[in-house]
Enzyme design. Structure first.
Site: not given
Length: 364
Positions: A87-89, A91
């Site tokens: 979920r960071y950015g 993907g």
């Protein structure tokens, strides 16, 4: 790659790390360095083993840093454990990490990612209207997408991300899928991450007996830090690897951001506990990286650093820190997710990370 970032990286490698290590900039982890005289000089970095995984890493690892030049500088400085999440950015962090580390020896890297399955936002459990087959299909697609973005056939560590209650990590569908991925060597080890509710979640992760690691909030400002320390001892005693996040405890003592918390002291406080194996602070600058790397060689709190950790108490400052205890939520007639909102606020204001703030709220 931006020229400014590259120049900063070169300056960091030339002056910062050279002064800290006094040795090579491309060390072999846990191995000595051959000097000109042919004798072996052991590096001074402090290593710990992630429990029964057998993975030996420096006590300082790195979290969701979006700057590729910082990632490369961290690798050159001896960092080998890189943490990310699908979920960071949206993907983008996995994509950046995969591209940046593609040229490095895969066996020298410890890559950890995290997945939030298809869960109900209120109960933290698989939705009743989603079949087990569709639940698994969604999880496996997220795993496949992460591997593609990271440009690797496997990850060393796969976490069930942001577990809310013991029931989530104990759910048979989740356990079955994660064990299957491990059996197929798509991930070498499995674990659970959580931002709050640490005491029951550490115990449940340990007692589930299928998880190899846990990733938990841990810092010197937690009101229940002594109990968290005791639970970490329990987990480590049962063979789990332990990884710490939220270790900077809000960054500033005050809302006006005039009194920063000593970052090295914060890291060292966590590492004085031998049952905390490594930390994954996010790094936003080469100056922060240099501070963190210095802790890889010296985890002892100085008298001044011990005093620095008492600054807020002496000056009655609470600042931007939320302990994520959930007491406010229990008092709210509307059962609002106040701890999550406060964590999002901390990301946006203290850490200057608006994207992380947005992602935090979107998980709810």
């Amino acid at each position: 790659m931006a020229k400014k970032h590259e120049n900063n990286r070169r300056r960091f490698l030339k002056s910062g790390i050279a002064g800290i290590t006094g040795a090579t900039l491309l060390p072999k982890i846990a191995l000595g360095v051959k000097t000109a005289a042919g004798t072996e000089k052991k590096n001074k970095r402090v290593y710990r083993t992630l429990g029964r995984t057998g993975i030996k890493v420096p006590v300082i690892s790195i979290g969701a840093t979006m700057n590729d030049s910082i990632i490369l500088a961290a690798y050159d400085a001896g960092v080998r454990h890189f943490d990310t999440a699908n979920r960071y950015g949206a993907g983008r962090h996995e994509t950046m990490l995969g591209k940046t580390l593609k040229s490095k020896d895969r066996d020298s890297l410890i890559i950890a990612t995290k997945i939030i399955p298809l869960l109900d936002n209120i109960s933290g459990m698989p939705p009743k209207d989603v079949s087990p087959a569709d639940f698994k299909k969604d999880f496996l697609k997220k795993m496949s997408d992460s591997l593609k973005r990271l440009q690797t056939d496997y990850v060393d560590i796969l976490y069930l991300h942001a577990a809310e209650t013991p029931a989530t990590l104990q759910h048979p569908h989740i356990q079955e899928i994660m064990q299957e991925l491990k059996a197929k060597k798509i991930c070498r080890h499995i674990g659970v991450s959580f931002h709050h509710n640490e005491l029951p979640l550490i115990r449940a992760t340990t007692d589930a007996k299928i998880y190899d690691l846990l990733l938990t909030s841990y810092n010197f400002r937690q009101p229940h830090r002594e109990k968290v320390t005791a639970e970490l001892a329990y987990a480590a005693g049962k063979g789990l690897g332990t990884v710490g996040m939220k270790v900077m405890a809000g960054v500033y003592w005050d809302k006006e951001k005039r009194h920063p918390i000593n970052p090295k002291a914060s890291l060292k406080w966590c590492l004085k506990d031998p049952n905390m194996h490594t930390l994954i602070p996010r790094v936003s600058s080469f100056e922060e990286l240099e501070q963190n790397v210095s802790v890889m060689e010296d985890i002892q709190l100085s008298k001044q650093e011990q005093q620095d950790l008492l600054f807020g108490k002496k000056n009655q400052l609470s600042g931007l820190y939320c302990a994520q205890c959930g007491k406010c939520k229990k008092q709210c007639r509307y059962n609002l997710e106040i701890p999550t909102a406060m964590r999002s606020y901390m990301y946006a204001y203290a850490y200057s990370r608006p994207m992380s703030a947005r992602e935090t709220m979107e998980t709810k």
